[in-house]
Design a protein around this motif. Structure first.
Motif: not given
Ligand code: ZN
Ligand code: ZN
Length: 228
Positions: A166-186
């Motif tokens: 989610h976008l919160h101000g200028s930051q994207l929240t919850n990015l770390e765990p989600q990126l790990d998940i997305f980078w594991s998905q082909t």
């Protein structure tokens, strides 16, 4: 008639004490609230009051005109309020470069497409400890086994369609765990990792946003998934 009156009056008189106590308690709360509000008002005044203005932003008053009462704020109230709002908006959207982050390629951290037309949003930062699925398409994997902060860029649509980000101000929240998940998905279309959109009724099948669009998949914006 007189007898009834005399009988009734002691009963009425017997009730007030508890009411009085409640009132006293309420007054105490109001006083605390007033003091707290006053402290905040002073803080705002100190920080945002126009320096040239002589009048302090003080207690508002009622002004009665043609039989109608309106709230009239004192002195530089409007100016103080707009300065306060501007300050918070600026702070919210301020971009801060974090020099300790690992620099990455100017490519979308999800769909791998490079930002030739300067259309990527970022940089956003994500600290991974450790990174389970290192994005080698963005940057070389560092050898040291310590937390790594990585710079990432996204297409607006790719970020918008990424679940649980989610976008919160200028930051994207919850990015770390989600990126790990997305980078594991082909991605089921281009076979590259970083796929974030689940394909409906197909277990463990994900696609990138541009890949889904190219294939004419029907995107469901309410559920953040698509139909192949
Ligand atoms: Zn993208
Ligand atoms: Zn793809």
């Amino acid at each position: 008639m007189e007898i009834v009156k005399n009988e009734a009056s002691p009963e009425v008189k017997a009730k007030p004490p508890p009411r009085k106590r409640r009132k006293a308690q309420k007054k105490k709360v109001e006083d605390d609230e007033y003091t707290e509000n006053k402290i905040f008002a002073n803080m705002i005044n100190q920080k945002f009051q126009p320096k040239s203005g002589r009048k302090k932003d003080e207690t508002p008053m009622f002004e009665v005109r043609n039989g109608r009462a309106t709230i009239k704020n004192s002195g530089n109230h409007e100016q103080t309020v707009s300065r306060t709002l501007d300050y918070h908006m600026n702070k919210l959207f301020q971009w801060e470069e974090q020099s300790d982050a690992v620099e990455s390629a100017y490519s979308c951290a999800l769909c791998h497409i490079d930002g030739m037309k300067r259309e990527l949003f970022g940089p956003y930062y994500a600290t991974h400890n450790p990174v389970k699925h290192w994005p080698t398409f963005l940057t070389k994997k560092p050898s040291a086994k310590k937390p790594v902060k990585i710079e990432v860029w996204f297409h607006g649509s790719c970020a918008l369609w990424a679940p649980n980000v989610h976008l919160h101000g200028s930051q994207l929240t919850n990015l770390e765990p989600q990126l790990d998940i997305f980078w594991s998905q082909t991605c089921a279309v281009c076979r590259k990792n970083g796929a974030s959109i689940p394909v409906q009724n197909k277990k463990n099948t994900f696609v990138h946003y541009p890949c889904a669009q190219n294939k004419g998949y029907k995107l469901d914006e309410h559920a953040l998934l698509c139909n192949s």
